[in-house]
Scaffold this motif. Structure first.
Motif, short mmCIF file in Angstrom:
data_model
loop_
_atom_site.label_atom_id
_atom_site.label_comp_id
_atom_site.label_asym_id
_atom_site.label_seq_id
_atom_site.Cartn_x
_atom_site.Cartn_y
_atom_site.Cartn_z
N PHE A 117 -3.50 2.55 3.18
CA PHE A 117 -4.36 2.47 1.99
C PHE A 117 -5.58 3.39 2.08
CE2 PHE A 117 -7.73 0.42 -0.58
CZ PHE A 117 -7.13 0.59 -1.82
N VAL A 118 -6.27 3.33 3.22
CA VAL A 118 -7.47 4.16 3.38
C VAL A 118 -7.09 5.56 3.87
CG1 VAL A 118 -9.69 4.40 4.60
CG2 VAL A 118 -8.94 2.16 3.80
N GLY A 119 -6.27 5.60 4.93
CA GLY A 119 -5.96 6.88 5.58
C GLY A 119 -5.15 7.81 4.71
N ILE A 120 -4.39 7.28 3.79
CA ILE A 120 -3.60 8.13 2.89
C ILE A 120 -4.13 8.05 1.46
CG2 ILE A 120 -1.33 8.57 1.88
CD1 ILE A 120 -1.52 9.39 4.81
N PHE A 121 -4.07 6.86 0.86
CA PHE A 121 -4.39 6.76 -0.57
C PHE A 121 -5.84 7.15 -0.87
CE2 PHE A 121 -5.51 4.51 -4.48
CZ PHE A 121 -4.53 5.02 -5.32
N ILE A 122 -6.78 6.49 -0.20
CA ILE A 122 -8.20 6.79 -0.44
C ILE A 122 -8.53 8.21 0.05
CG2 ILE A 122 -10.58 6.14 0.13
CD1 ILE A 122 -9.22 4.12 -1.69
N ALA A 123 -7.98 8.58 1.21
CA ALA A 123 -8.31 9.90 1.78
C ALA A 123 -7.93 11.02 0.82
CB ALA A 123 -7.60 10.07 3.12
N PHE A 124 -6.77 10.94 0.23
CA PHE A 124 -6.32 12.03 -0.64
C PHE A 124 -6.89 11.94 -2.05
CE2 PHE A 124 -3.23 12.70 2.70
CZ PHE A 124 -3.02 14.07 2.66
N THR A 125 -6.97 10.71 -2.59
CA THR A 125 -7.38 10.61 -3.99
C THR A 125 -8.91 10.64 -4.15
OG1 THR A 125 -7.35 8.18 -3.89
CG2 THR A 125 -5.33 9.27 -4.62
N ALA B 75 0.84 -1.21 0.00
CA ALA B 75 0.00 0.00 0.00
C ALA B 75 0.88 1.25 0.00
CB ALA B 75 -0.92 0.00 1.23
N ALA B 76 1.97 1.21 0.75
CA ALA B 76 2.89 2.36 0.76
C ALA B 76 3.53 2.53 -0.62
CB ALA B 76 3.94 2.18 1.83
N LEU B 77 3.86 1.40 -1.26
CA LEU B 77 4.43 1.48 -2.62
C LEU B 77 3.43 2.08 -3.59
CD1 LEU B 77 6.42 -1.86 -3.02
CD2 LEU B 77 7.34 0.45 -3.05
N LEU B 78 2.17 1.69 -3.44
CA LEU B 78 1.11 2.26 -4.30
C LEU B 78 1.07 3.79 -4.13
CD1 LEU B 78 -1.50 1.90 -6.07
CD2 LEU B 78 -2.76 1.73 -3.92
N CYS B 79 1.18 4.23 -2.90
CA CYS B 79 1.17 5.68 -2.63
C CYS B 79 2.36 6.36 -3.31
CB CYS B 79 1.22 5.94 -1.12
SG CYS B 79 -0.28 5.48 -0.26
N TYR C 275 -11.11 -1.47 12.57
CA TYR C 275 -12.15 -0.83 11.75
C TYR C 275 -12.32 0.64 12.10
CZ TYR C 275 -16.71 1.09 10.81
OH TYR C 275 -17.71 1.96 10.45
N ALA C 276 -12.54 0.93 13.38
CA ALA C 276 -12.89 2.30 13.76
C ALA C 276 -11.80 3.29 13.36
CB ALA C 276 -13.16 2.39 15.25
N VAL C 277 -10.56 2.95 13.63
CA VAL C 277 -9.47 3.87 13.30
C VAL C 277 -9.17 3.81 11.80
CG1 VAL C 277 -7.06 4.45 13.75
CG2 VAL C 277 -8.53 3.72 15.62
N GLY C 278 -9.18 2.61 11.25
CA GLY C 278 -8.83 2.45 9.83
C GLY C 278 -9.79 3.15 8.90
N ILE C 279 -11.08 3.12 9.21
CA ILE C 279 -12.09 3.74 8.34
C ILE C 279 -12.45 5.15 8.84
CG2 ILE C 279 -14.43 3.49 7.38
CD1 ILE C 279 -12.44 1.36 6.42
N GLY C 280 -12.50 5.29 10.14
CA GLY C 280 -12.90 6.58 10.72
C GLY C 280 -11.98 7.73 10.35
N VAL C 281 -10.76 7.41 9.97
CA VAL C 281 -9.81 8.46 9.60
C VAL C 281 -10.33 9.33 8.46
CG1 VAL C 281 -8.59 6.95 7.98
CG2 VAL C 281 -7.40 8.88 8.99
N LEU C 282 -11.19 8.74 7.62
CA LEU C 282 -11.68 9.49 6.45
C LEU C 282 -12.51 10.70 6.84
CD1 LEU C 282 -12.68 6.46 4.20
CD2 LEU C 282 -10.76 8.03 3.84
N ALA C 283 -13.16 10.63 7.99
CA ALA C 283 -14.04 11.73 8.38
C ALA C 283 -13.52 12.46 9.61
CB ALA C 283 -15.45 11.18 8.65
N GLN C 284 -12.22 12.50 9.77
CA GLN C 284 -11.62 13.22 10.89
C GLN C 284 -11.58 14.71 10.59
OE1 GLN C 284 -10.01 11.98 14.03
NE2 GLN C 284 -11.75 10.73 13.40
N PRO C 285 -12.25 15.52 11.40
CA PRO C 285 -12.32 16.95 11.09
C PRO C 285 -10.97 17.63 10.98
CG PRO C 285 -13.13 16.48 13.31
CD PRO C 285 -12.99 15.18 12.62
N GLN C 286 -10.01 17.23 11.83
CA GLN C 286 -8.70 17.88 11.77
C GLN C 286 -7.94 17.50 10.52
OE1 GLN C 286 -9.56 15.44 13.71
NE2 GLN C 286 -7.90 14.07 14.24
N LEU C 287 -8.31 16.37 9.90
CA LEU C 287 -7.63 15.96 8.67
C LEU C 287 -8.32 16.52 7.44
CD1 LEU C 287 -6.76 12.28 9.62
CD2 LEU C 287 -5.47 14.37 9.99
N VAL C 288 -9.64 16.64 7.48
CA VAL C 288 -10.36 17.24 6.35
C VAL C 288 -9.90 18.69 6.15
CG1 VAL C 288 -12.63 17.93 5.49
CG2 VAL C 288 -12.35 15.73 6.65
#
Lengths: 52, 532
Positions: free
Chosen positions: B81-89, A19-23, B253-266
């Protein structure tokens, strides 16, 4: 896998690295893709305060 | 000891200088809240990473990995994957553009303007203000535990000392000051974690040998964990056991998915000046997040081998059952003294960056979102009200830090992340992607998500419902499903994170109500979508 007893946890280890590589790959491909600048997009002439 | 104290003081001086630099540049509310939407890519990425991955991740979740093993690595995968890749893209670019189109300065303001609802903005602001301090206190507890173990300070005094430092630092500057310090601190933490990984693997004879040695410790799993479903640190957890449900539904789950709707990150997405910053943030953020959480979880688990070699006990027992103490004890007792000093600074750095962004968001949520917009009050000026909100957030965080029990960092973090997922994620995602999402749908979804989350927390999820005591005072039992037959739905529910149920419910409510209520005005939708 990698000395980790449960295959599921070995996959978690490997997928984290992948996943980091993908990023990295995505970031490099899109490195200079800026899209419109926020400054250029700012145009509040049409904005109206939200109602309720 | 003297060297540690001198270095800590020098470091604090540097932070105050950076805070002052930010204060001088925060000339207006837009600067204070969004750093003038001109954050550089590297700054933004490190800032995002540092405010997302912090002392809570390293000490709290690293300690959890010390107790529960490599199962936590699934969280590393989701973080990257979720917290960085999905969050930004998937979220970041649309958030930036819609944020500019609606001139939104905070996450609740983005939602409020998207749905043309003061209630949505005010409710979101109130919820963040009320519950973000629980997460903030987890970070505060992490650094206080570290100061307690590493410097020998009294835990309560460590809490007071650090919160006082944060108050001066954050109240002096706005987001720009936290962006500056985040970048510096993010780099410091990353380097320290890289050193930690190399040291640990080298000490244990390499990657494969270290993992093998950890797997061989399975017979040493403490009875308290074994009875809950723990098989071993590399063997994993028994499927469906209480520990399996807690680790995968609450922590992962909670941290891995919840990161997407974190106000300080949005807010970080809305700070970007262009997509280029977001694209480059994916690059830096992916490496940074793997380097911090991956290392913390791997080293946290491997600490068992080193502890066992030195003391004949595994980490959980060395920490006397308080998993928040595992990483501080590991650094203090098993690493060279000079490294402990640098690690202490890195932990201070991580805590400062995260708490800085938390207090900033908490203040804006109370001042701008709830007070000004939600209540429709005319204040003394945005920056003044927001700074008042920051002060209240700091105070509430300290109170939570004083009252929360041991082994709480990871769970308190997961609580806030899960709550954000349940209340905000459906309306945030649908608001960005679906023109048919209505104000009524947003209101019902947020109220339904919050209501379900609170009900399940207070009356079903036994860990919290027993601690809160509300269920016992009303129904005479710790949980409405207490005593359920093992393996039954009731038995599973009492260990399943409330937000795993509340989030899908909120999503369904959003879809059903939006499909059955009048669509938003075409002009408003055109305004929202004009830059997408």
């Amino acid at each position: 896998m990698l000395g980790i007893a449960a295959a599921e946890l070995g996959w978690a280890y490997l997928l984290s690295i992948l996943a980091a590589l993908l990023c990295v790959v995505y970031g490099l491909i899109k490195f200079n893709d800026s899209g419109p600048l926020s400054e250029e997009l700012r145009d509040f002439s049409r904005w109206a305060p939200p109602g309720d | 000891m003297l060297a540690k104290i001198v270095l800590a003081i020098l470091y604090i001086g540097l932070l105050l200088w950076l805070g002052y630099k930010g204060w001088r540049e925060d000339r207006q509310a837009g600067d204070y809240l969004l750093a003038g939407r001109q954050a550089s890519p590297f700054l933004l990425a490190l800032s995002y990473g540092a405010s997302f991955i912090s002392t809570a991740a390293i000490i709290g979740f690293g300690g959890a990995a010390g107790a529960y093993g490599f199962s936590l690595l699934w969280l590393t995968f989701l973080n990257v994957f979720v917290g960085i890749f999905i969050a930004f893209t998937v979220f970041g670019k649309r958030t930036r553009r819609m944020g500019v189109a609606l001139d939104a300065h905070t996450f609740p303001e983005l939602l409020g303007r998207r749905y043309q609802s003061r209630f949505v903005q005010g409710f979101a602001g109130l919820l963040i203000f009320l519950f973000l301090p629980i997460y903030s206190s987890a970070v505060l507890i992490g650094v206080a535990r570290f100061l307690e173990v590493n410097l020998g300070l009294n835990y309560t005094w460590a809490l007071f000392f650090f919160i006082a430092l944060m108050a001066v630092y954050v109240l002096a500057g706005g987001l720009k000051s936290t962006l500056y310090t985040d970048a510096f601190q993010g780099a410091l933490v990353f380097l320290m974690m890289a050193g930690l990984l190399i040291f640990t693997y080298a000490k244990l004879g390499g990657v494969g040998a270290a993992h093998q040695a950890l797997g061989d410790l399975a017979p040493q799993v403490p009875a308290a964990l074994k009875s809950q479903g723990m098989l071993g640190w590399t063997q994993g957890l028994e499927t469906g056991s209480p520990l399996w449900l807690m680790v995968y539904t609450t922590l992962v789950y909670a941290v891995g998915i919840g990161v997407l709707a974190q106000p300080q990150l949005v807010v970080r997405h809305m700070s970007a000046g262009s997509d280029r910053e977001l694209n480059r943030s994916v690059l830096w953020g992916g490496i940074f997040t793997l380097g911090i959480t991956g290392v913390a979880f791997v080293v946290g688990a491997l600490s068992n081998v080193l502890f066992f070699q030195q003391t004949g006990q595994v980490a959980y027992n060395v920490a006397e059952g308080n998993i928040d103490r595992i990483i501080p004890l590991f650094v203090s007792n098993l690493l060279p003294g000079w490294y402990g000093v640098l690690f202490l600074l890195a932990m201070l750095a991580a805590a400062v960056s995260t708490l800085g962004s938390h207090f900033h968001v908490g203040g804006a949520s109370l001042g701008r979102d709830f007070y000004e917009r939600g209540l429709g009050s005319a204040g003394q000026g945005e920056v003044t009200i927001t700074r008042l909100g920051v002060a209240v957030t700091i105070l509430v965080t300290l109170i939570w830090g004083l009252v929360l029990p041991p082994s709480i960092i990871a769970r308190a973090t997961a609580f806030f992340f899960g709550l954000c997922a349940a209340v905000f994620l459906p309306v945030y995602f649908l608001g960005l992607y679906w023109k048919g999402m209505t104000k009524a749908g947003a209101v019902v979804s947020m109220l339904g998500g919050a209501g379900a989350s609170f009900f399940l927390t207070a009356f079903v999820h036994v860990k919290e419902s027993a601690a809160l005591g509300l269920c016992r005072s009303v129904f005479g039992v710790d949980s409405l499903v207490a005593g359920a037959v093992p393996g039954s739905l009731g038995a599973i529910l009492q260990y399943t994170d409330p937000n795993l149920i509340a989030m899908p419910l909120a999503l369904i409510l959003a879809l059903v109500v939006s499909l059955t209520t009048p669509r938003p005005e075409a002009d408003h939708i055109e305004l929202c979508w004009r830059h997408l």
